[in-house]
Motif scaffolding. Structure first.
Motif, mmCIF file in Angstrom:
data_model
loop_
_atom_site.group_PDB
_atom_site.id
_atom_site.type_symbol
_atom_site.label_atom_id
_atom_site.label_comp_id
_atom_site.label_asym_id
_atom_site.label_seq_id
_atom_site.Cartn_x
_atom_site.Cartn_y
_atom_site.Cartn_z
ATOM 1 N N ILE A 111 1.351 -5.545 -4.284
ATOM 2 C CA ILE A 111 1.186 -4.654 -3.128
ATOM 3 C C ILE A 111 -0.162 -3.965 -3.176
ATOM 4 C CG2 ILE A 111 2.042 -2.537 -2.041
ATOM 5 C CD1 ILE A 111 4.878 -3.396 -2.980
ATOM 6 N N ASP A 112 -0.541 -3.444 -4.342
ATOM 7 C CA ASP A 112 -1.770 -2.659 -4.464
ATOM 8 C C ASP A 112 -3.036 -3.500 -4.300
ATOM 9 O OD1 ASP A 112 -0.271 -0.419 -4.864
ATOM 10 O OD2 ASP A 112 -0.597 -0.299 -7.020
ATOM 11 N N TRP A 113 -2.953 -4.788 -4.544
ATOM 12 C CA TRP A 113 -4.115 -5.656 -4.356
ATOM 13 C C TRP A 113 -4.410 -5.891 -2.882
ATOM 14 C CZ3 TRP A 113 -8.085 -7.751 -6.993
ATOM 15 C CH2 TRP A 113 -8.065 -7.673 -8.380
ATOM 16 N N HIS A 114 -3.530 -5.462 -1.999
ATOM 17 C CA HIS A 114 -3.708 -5.687 -0.562
ATOM 18 C C HIS A 114 -3.557 -4.363 0.186
ATOM 19 C CE1 HIS A 114 -2.555 -9.626 -2.214
ATOM 20 N NE2 HIS A 114 -3.382 -10.098 -1.297
ATOM 21 N N TYR A 115 -4.145 -4.343 1.369
ATOM 22 C CA TYR A 115 -4.041 -3.129 2.184
ATOM 23 C C TYR A 115 -3.882 -3.472 3.666
ATOM 24 C CZ TYR A 115 -5.019 1.444 4.197
ATOM 25 O OH TYR A 115 -4.937 2.607 4.916
ATOM 26 N N THR A 116 -4.941 -4.044 4.254
ATOM 27 C CA THR A 116 -4.874 -4.342 5.685
ATOM 28 C C THR A 116 -3.784 -5.354 6.002
ATOM 29 O OG1 THR A 116 -6.573 -6.058 5.457
ATOM 30 C CG2 THR A 116 -7.321 -3.843 6.027
ATOM 31 N N GLU A 117 -3.430 -6.187 5.048
ATOM 32 C CA GLU A 117 -2.414 -7.214 5.292
ATOM 33 C C GLU A 117 -1.055 -6.619 5.638
ATOM 34 O OE1 GLU A 117 -5.721 -8.912 3.067
ATOM 35 O OE2 GLU A 117 -4.457 -7.150 2.702
ATOM 36 N N TRP A 118 -0.777 -5.383 5.165
ATOM 37 C CA TRP A 118 0.517 -4.747 5.418
ATOM 38 C C TRP A 118 0.510 -3.886 6.684
ATOM 39 C CZ3 TRP A 118 3.285 -7.135 1.946
ATOM 40 C CH2 TRP A 118 2.819 -7.325 0.640
ATOM 41 N N ARG A 119 -0.649 -3.481 7.130
ATOM 42 C CA ARG A 119 -0.764 -2.434 8.153
ATOM 43 C C ARG A 119 -0.140 -2.835 9.489
ATOM 44 N NH1 ARG A 119 -5.118 1.394 7.749
ATOM 45 N NH2 ARG A 119 -5.880 0.818 9.808
ATOM 46 N N ALA A 120 0.639 -1.905 10.040
ATOM 47 C CA ALA A 120 1.250 -2.051 11.366
ATOM 48 C C ALA A 120 2.125 -3.301 11.455
ATOM 49 C CB ALA A 120 0.174 -2.061 12.452
ATOM 50 N N LYS A 121 2.816 -3.600 10.357
ATOM 51 C CA LYS A 121 3.754 -4.722 10.330
ATOM 52 C C LYS A 121 5.084 -4.242 9.754
ATOM 53 C CE LYS A 121 0.162 -8.238 9.583
ATOM 54 N NZ LYS A 121 -0.304 -9.324 8.665
ATOM 55 N N PRO A 122 6.190 -4.888 10.133
ATOM 56 C CA PRO A 122 7.491 -4.482 9.605
ATOM 57 C C PRO A 122 7.782 -5.100 8.247
ATOM 58 C CG PRO A 122 7.783 -6.211 11.230
ATOM 59 C CD PRO A 122 6.306 -5.898 11.201
ATOM 60 N N VAL A 123 8.514 -4.358 7.440
ATOM 61 C CA VAL A 123 8.937 -4.807 6.113
ATOM 62 C C VAL A 123 10.440 -4.591 5.993
ATOM 63 C CG1 VAL A 123 8.692 -4.507 3.622
ATOM 64 C CG2 VAL A 123 6.702 -4.155 5.120
ATOM 65 N N ALA A 124 11.162 -5.665 5.732
ATOM 66 C CA ALA A 124 12.593 -5.561 5.420
ATOM 67 C C ALA A 124 12.765 -5.639 3.918
ATOM 68 C CB ALA A 124 13.372 -6.672 6.116
ATOM 69 N N LEU A 125 13.833 -5.041 3.417
ATOM 70 C CA LEU A 125 14.030 -4.923 1.974
ATOM 71 C C LEU A 125 15.403 -5.448 1.581
ATOM 72 C CD1 LEU A 125 12.474 -1.376 1.823
ATOM 73 C CD2 LEU A 125 11.476 -3.410 0.765
ATOM 74 N N VAL A 126 15.410 -6.371 0.621
ATOM 75 C CA VAL A 126 16.635 -6.925 0.052
ATOM 76 C C VAL A 126 16.618 -6.608 -1.438
ATOM 77 C CG1 VAL A 126 17.953 -9.032 -0.405
ATOM 78 C CG2 VAL A 126 16.731 -8.777 1.768
ATOM 79 N N SER A 127 17.707 -6.069 -1.965
ATOM 80 C CA SER A 127 17.710 -5.632 -3.359
ATOM 81 C C SER A 127 18.951 -6.132 -4.078
ATOM 82 C CB SER A 127 17.638 -4.109 -3.445
ATOM 83 O OG SER A 127 18.805 -3.518 -2.885
ATOM 84 N N TYR A 128 18.832 -6.146 -5.401
ATOM 85 C CA TYR A 128 19.972 -6.527 -6.222
ATOM 86 C C TYR A 128 19.894 -5.772 -7.537
ATOM 87 C CZ TYR A 128 16.555 -9.697 -8.412
ATOM 88 O OH TYR A 128 15.448 -10.223 -9.034
ATOM 89 N N GLY A 129 21.056 -5.574 -8.149
ATOM 90 C CA GLY A 129 21.084 -4.832 -9.407
ATOM 91 C C GLY A 129 22.508 -4.618 -9.870
ATOM 92 N N GLY A 130 22.710 -3.561 -10.635
ATOM 93 C CA GLY A 130 24.032 -3.229 -11.149
ATOM 94 C C GLY A 130 24.809 -2.380 -10.159
ATOM 95 N N LEU A 131 25.274 -1.226 -10.613
ATOM 96 C CA LEU A 131 26.089 -0.370 -9.751
ATOM 97 C C LEU A 131 25.326 0.108 -8.524
ATOM 98 C CD1 LEU A 131 27.976 1.820 -12.391
ATOM 99 C CD2 LEU A 131 28.919 -0.030 -10.980
#
Length: 207
Positions: A111-131
Protein backbone atom coordinates in the motif's frame (compact mmCIF):
# COMPACT_ATOMS: atom_id res chain seq x y z
CA UNK A 1 -7.16 -28.53 7.06
CA UNK A 2 -5.48 -28.37 3.69
CA UNK A 3 -3.96 -24.98 2.92
CA UNK A 4 -2.85 -23.50 -0.36
CA UNK A 5 0.32 -21.52 -0.88
CA UNK A 6 0.14 -20.96 -4.61
CA UNK A 7 -0.88 -17.62 -6.04
CA UNK A 8 -4.55 -17.59 -7.01
CA UNK A 9 -5.13 -16.99 -10.69
CA UNK A 10 -7.72 -14.68 -12.16
CA UNK A 11 -10.59 -16.61 -13.71
CA UNK A 12 -11.18 -16.53 -17.44
CA UNK A 13 -13.77 -13.80 -17.80
CA UNK A 14 -16.08 -13.69 -20.84
CA UNK A 15 -16.47 -10.55 -22.88
CA UNK A 16 -18.23 -7.90 -20.87
CA UNK A 17 -19.93 -4.61 -21.49
CA UNK A 18 -17.83 -1.51 -22.05
CA UNK A 19 -18.83 -0.24 -18.62
CA UNK A 20 -17.46 -3.30 -16.81
CA UNK A 21 -15.53 -2.46 -13.65
CA UNK A 22 -11.86 -3.46 -13.61
CA UNK A 23 -11.18 -4.82 -10.12
CA UNK A 24 -7.81 -5.75 -8.64
CA UNK A 25 -8.01 -8.47 -5.99
CA UNK A 26 -5.12 -7.94 -3.57
CA UNK A 27 -4.09 -11.07 -1.65
CA UNK A 28 -2.54 -9.55 1.46
CA UNK A 29 -0.60 -12.35 3.17
CA UNK A 30 2.85 -13.72 2.36
CA UNK A 31 3.24 -15.86 5.47
CA UNK A 32 4.51 -19.46 5.21
CA UNK A 33 1.54 -21.83 5.09
CA UNK A 34 -0.89 -18.97 4.52
CA UNK A 35 -4.61 -19.62 4.19
CA UNK A 36 -5.28 -16.63 1.94
CA UNK A 37 -5.29 -18.46 -1.41
CA UNK A 38 -8.11 -20.72 -0.21
CA UNK A 39 -10.30 -17.69 0.50
CA UNK A 40 -9.10 -15.95 -2.67
CA UNK A 41 -10.10 -18.91 -4.85
CA UNK A 42 -13.60 -18.80 -3.38
CA UNK A 43 -13.81 -15.06 -3.99
CA UNK A 44 -12.55 -15.34 -7.56
CA UNK A 45 -15.15 -18.00 -8.33
CA UNK A 46 -17.87 -15.51 -7.37
CA UNK A 47 -16.30 -12.72 -9.41
CA UNK A 48 -16.37 -15.08 -12.39
CA UNK A 49 -20.17 -15.04 -12.11
CA UNK A 50 -20.27 -11.21 -12.09
CA UNK A 51 -20.50 -10.20 -15.77
CA UNK A 52 -19.80 -6.56 -14.93
CA UNK A 53 -16.43 -7.23 -13.26
CA UNK A 54 -13.06 -7.89 -14.91
CA UNK A 55 -10.39 -9.08 -12.48
CA UNK A 56 -6.63 -8.92 -11.99
CA UNK A 57 -4.86 -10.60 -9.07
CA UNK A 58 -2.12 -8.83 -7.11
CA UNK A 59 -0.47 -11.21 -4.63
CA UNK A 60 1.81 -9.76 -1.97
CA UNK A 61 3.69 -13.06 -1.88
CA UNK A 62 4.85 -12.52 -5.47
CA UNK A 63 6.19 -9.00 -4.93
CA UNK A 64 9.64 -8.25 -3.49
CA UNK A 65 9.53 -4.65 -2.30
CA UNK A 66 11.99 -3.31 0.30
CA UNK A 67 10.46 -1.89 3.45
CA UNK A 68 12.82 1.08 3.16
CA UNK A 69 10.74 2.41 0.24
CA UNK A 70 14.08 2.88 -1.52
CA UNK A 71 13.80 2.91 -5.35
CA UNK A 72 16.44 0.24 -5.94
CA UNK A 73 16.66 -1.58 -9.29
CA UNK A 74 15.00 -4.58 -7.61
CA UNK A 75 12.13 -2.41 -6.36
CA UNK A 76 11.73 -0.82 -9.79
CA UNK A 77 11.48 -4.26 -11.38
CA UNK A 78 8.92 -5.40 -8.81
CA UNK A 79 6.82 -2.27 -9.26
CA UNK A 80 6.81 -2.74 -13.03
CA UNK A 81 4.78 -5.88 -12.52
CA UNK A 82 2.25 -4.54 -10.04
CA UNK A 83 1.82 -0.77 -10.41
CA UNK A 84 0.15 -0.94 -13.86
CA UNK A 85 -2.43 -3.38 -12.48
CA UNK A 86 -3.28 -1.06 -9.59
CA UNK A 87 -3.32 2.03 -11.82
CA UNK A 88 -5.67 0.40 -14.34
CA UNK A 89 -8.12 -0.79 -11.70
CA UNK A 90 -11.42 0.98 -11.15
CA UNK A 91 -11.80 -0.72 -7.77
CA UNK A 92 -10.05 -3.04 -5.35
CA UNK A 93 -10.94 -6.00 -3.17
CA UNK A 94 -8.31 -6.43 -0.46
CA UNK A 95 -8.11 -9.83 1.21
CA UNK A 96 -6.46 -9.75 4.63
CA UNK A 97 -5.84 -12.01 7.60
CA UNK A 98 -5.48 -10.61 11.09
CA UNK A 99 -2.05 -10.73 12.73
CA UNK A 100 -1.86 -9.42 16.31
CA UNK A 101 -5.02 -7.30 15.98
CA UNK A 102 -4.02 -5.82 12.61
CA UNK A 103 -3.14 -6.60 9.00
CA UNK A 104 0.14 -7.99 7.60
CA UNK A 105 3.28 -5.91 7.17
CA UNK A 106 3.66 -7.05 3.55
CA UNK A 107 0.24 -5.63 2.71
CA UNK A 108 1.06 -2.29 4.34
CA UNK A 109 4.32 -2.17 2.41
CA UNK A 110 2.52 -2.70 -0.90
CA UNK A 111 0.00 0.00 0.00
CA UNK A 112 2.71 2.48 1.01
CA UNK A 113 4.63 2.02 -2.25
CA UNK A 114 1.63 3.50 -4.09
CA UNK A 115 -0.45 6.61 -3.73
CA UNK A 116 -2.24 7.95 -6.81
CA UNK A 117 -3.25 4.41 -7.77
CA UNK A 118 -5.67 4.27 -4.80
CA UNK A 119 -7.07 7.81 -5.00
CA UNK A 120 -10.81 8.30 -5.58
CA UNK A 121 -11.41 4.57 -6.04
CA UNK A 122 -13.48 2.12 -3.98
CA UNK A 123 -11.91 -0.58 -1.82
CA UNK A 124 -13.81 -3.61 -0.55
CA UNK A 125 -12.40 -5.66 2.31
CA UNK A 126 -12.53 -9.43 2.86
CA UNK A 127 -10.98 -10.81 6.04
CA UNK A 128 -10.35 -14.09 7.77
CA UNK A 129 -9.04 -15.13 11.16
CA UNK A 130 -10.02 -16.70 14.46
CA UNK A 131 -12.81 -15.46 16.71
CA UNK A 132 -12.61 -11.90 15.37
CA UNK A 133 -12.68 -13.00 11.74
CA UNK A 134 -10.08 -10.39 10.80
CA UNK A 135 -12.45 -7.50 11.48
CA UNK A 136 -9.88 -5.57 13.52
CA UNK A 137 -7.56 -5.67 10.50
CA UNK A 138 -10.43 -4.37 8.37
CA UNK A 139 -11.04 -1.39 10.64
CA UNK A 140 -7.33 -0.48 10.57
CA UNK A 141 -7.31 -0.69 6.78
CA UNK A 142 -10.28 1.66 6.56
CA UNK A 143 -8.18 4.36 8.26
CA UNK A 144 -5.24 3.75 5.95
CA UNK A 145 -7.31 3.93 2.77
CA UNK A 146 -9.11 7.05 3.99
CA UNK A 147 -5.70 8.73 4.28
CA UNK A 148 -5.01 7.70 0.68
CA UNK A 149 -8.28 9.30 -0.52
CA UNK A 150 -9.83 5.93 -1.31
CA UNK A 151 -13.43 5.03 -0.41
CA UNK A 152 -14.00 1.78 1.49
CA UNK A 153 -17.38 0.21 0.79
CA UNK A 154 -19.61 -0.35 3.77
CA UNK A 155 -20.19 -4.12 3.60
CA UNK A 156 -17.42 -6.67 4.14
CA UNK A 157 -17.06 -10.43 4.16
CA UNK A 158 -15.34 -12.00 7.17
CA UNK A 159 -14.55 -15.59 8.05
CA UNK A 160 -14.51 -16.39 11.77
CA UNK A 161 -12.59 -19.58 12.46
CA UNK A 162 -11.74 -19.62 8.77
CA UNK A 163 -9.92 -22.95 8.61
CA UNK A 164 -13.01 -24.75 9.94
CA UNK A 165 -15.29 -23.09 7.39
CA UNK A 166 -13.64 -24.82 4.41
CA UNK A 167 -13.21 -28.51 3.69
CA UNK A 168 -9.97 -30.25 2.71
CA UNK A 169 -10.60 -29.41 -0.97
CA UNK A 170 -10.88 -25.70 -0.22
CA UNK A 171 -14.66 -25.56 -0.61
CA UNK A 172 -16.94 -23.80 1.85
CA UNK A 173 -18.89 -26.26 3.96
CA UNK A 174 -21.85 -23.88 4.04
CA UNK A 175 -21.54 -21.20 1.37
CA UNK A 176 -24.98 -19.63 1.83
CA UNK A 177 -24.10 -16.78 4.19
CA UNK A 178 -20.62 -15.94 2.75
CA UNK A 179 -21.94 -16.05 -0.83
CA UNK A 180 -24.82 -13.74 0.07
CA UNK A 181 -22.51 -11.32 1.87
CA UNK A 182 -20.09 -11.34 -1.08
CA UNK A 183 -22.90 -10.55 -3.52
CA UNK A 184 -23.87 -7.46 -1.52
CA UNK A 185 -20.24 -6.36 -1.32
CA UNK A 186 -19.50 -6.93 -5.01
CA UNK A 187 -22.68 -5.10 -6.04
CA UNK A 188 -21.42 -2.13 -4.03
CA UNK A 189 -18.01 -2.41 -5.71
CA UNK A 190 -19.67 -2.24 -9.13
CA UNK A 191 -21.77 0.79 -8.17
CA UNK A 192 -18.90 2.71 -6.59
CA UNK A 193 -16.47 1.65 -9.29
CA UNK A 194 -18.66 3.04 -12.05
CA UNK A 195 -19.68 6.15 -10.13
CA UNK A 196 -16.15 7.17 -9.20
CA UNK A 197 -14.74 6.32 -12.63
CA UNK A 198 -17.33 8.57 -14.26
CA UNK A 199 -16.56 11.31 -11.73
CA UNK A 200 -12.80 11.09 -12.39
CA UNK A 201 -13.39 11.24 -16.13
CA UNK A 202 -15.57 14.33 -15.84
CA UNK A 203 -13.45 16.12 -13.28
CA UNK A 204 -9.95 14.92 -12.28
CA UNK A 205 -9.71 14.36 -8.55
CA UNK A 206 -7.73 17.15 -6.91
CA UNK A 207 -7.91 16.25 -3.24
Amino acid sequence: MKTAAATPTAPDVPETADDAVRVAVVVGSNREGRFGPVVADWLLSLIREHDDLVVEVVDVADISLPTTLSPTPEATAALAGVTPKLAAADAFVVLTPEYNHSYPAGLKNLIDWHYTEWRAKPVALVSYGGLAGGLRAVEHLRQVFAELHAVTVRDTVSFHGASAAFDDAGRLKDPSAPDAAAKVMLDQVVWWGRALREARERRPYGG
